[in-house]
Design an enzyme around this catalytic site. Sequence first.
Site, PDB file in Angstrom:
ATOM      1  N   HIS A   1      12.067  -0.233   5.400  1.00  0.00           N
ATOM      2  CA  HIS A   1      11.602  -1.464   6.035  1.00  0.00           C
ATOM      3  C   HIS A   1      12.797  -2.334   6.393  1.00  0.00           C
ATOM      4  CE1 HIS A   1       7.793  -0.208   4.361  1.00  0.00           C
ATOM      5  NE2 HIS A   1       8.231  -0.391   3.125  1.00  0.00           N
TER       6      HIS A   1
ATOM      7  N   GLU B   1       9.661  -5.163  -1.330  1.00  0.00           N
ATOM      8  CA  GLU B   1       8.471  -4.922  -2.139  1.00  0.00           C
ATOM      9  C   GLU B   1       8.883  -4.522  -3.547  1.00  0.00           C
ATOM     10  OE1 GLU B   1       6.774  -1.998   0.411  1.00  0.00           O
ATOM     11  OE2 GLU B   1       7.814  -0.313  -0.537  1.00  0.00           O
TER      12      GLU B   1
ATOM     13  N   HIS C   1      12.944   5.016   0.703  1.00  0.00           N
ATOM     14  CA  HIS C   1      12.098   5.204  -0.470  1.00  0.00           C
ATOM     15  C   HIS C   1      10.853   6.023  -0.139  1.00  0.00           C
ATOM     16  CE1 HIS C   1      10.469   1.597   1.539  1.00  0.00           C
ATOM     17  NE2 HIS C   1       9.296   1.989   1.064  1.00  0.00           N
TER      18      HIS C   1
ATOM     19  N   ARG D   1       9.037   5.254   9.509  1.00  0.00           N
ATOM     20  CA  ARG D   1       8.901   6.546   8.844  1.00  0.00           C
ATOM     21  C   ARG D   1      10.072   7.442   9.255  1.00  0.00           C
ATOM     22  NH1 ARG D   1       4.134   7.803  10.876  1.00  0.00           N
ATOM     23  NH2 ARG D   1       3.013   6.482   9.414  1.00  0.00           N
TER      24      ARG D   1
END
Length: 269
Positions: free
Chosen positions: A62, A79, A137, A157
Amino acid sequence: MSAARLDTKYVVKPWGRPDIGSFSNPEGERIGEIWFDGPTGRHPPLLVKYIFTSEKLSIQVHPDDQQGQAAGLAGGKSECWYVLAAEPGARLGIGTTVPLDGAQLRAAALDGTLEELMDWKPVQPGSFYYIPAGTVHAIGAGVTLVEVQQNNDVTYRLFDYGRPRELHLEDGVAVSQAGPYALPERIVPMGCDIALVDGASAPFRLDMLYWEVGSRTLTAQLDLGWFIPLSGAGTINGQPWEAGQCWLVEGQADIEVARQGSILWANLP
């Protein structure tokens, strides 16, 4: 002061599971995520999710706030993950075992060696990781976790194990900081009071609190907070709460505990 219980949104995913623990799934669907967003008509800055996996999720990344805003978004997405349950052998991929520059990351994503280069960390209940924007990740199979994230829908992605889904290599490589995970690995059992994300070097703060029977008053910093009970039950501003819910708190929340348990408390720094 107000406390609004957020709606429980079930999200079906091919990699999800029909058995999602204490949550009800009357249709028997493969539930991959449960979202707590809103309230209706609002898009608060944090999003709380439960994630249930039966397969590995894609390797992804991200952008940070500056990169997200440059792409026309409200911001980026950092996150964190708190593992609630893990099957034997369950792993999370966080960072790469060696530093990769952009060309190396792109080549590894294209030829499939990125999966081997990921740092796949074995996990157990209580495993906790903060995932800063830019960290490559992936969530492995057999994991149940709660995720607190910036509420911006932006995922690039990089690799998806041959599944027929779109990749975002140009954007993903551009924002990736591919290398070993630099933060400490933590096991945080329920039943303690501890800061998980300090908010000084992150876009939000997250604490775990242990609530015993009796009354306790919680004052939201900056007048906005997320009350995420993992266990226990009681009332919040006179309304019943229980594990598996999420409440958006504005101002002061008067919380009574009828059954002791642990909660996560998130707020903006």
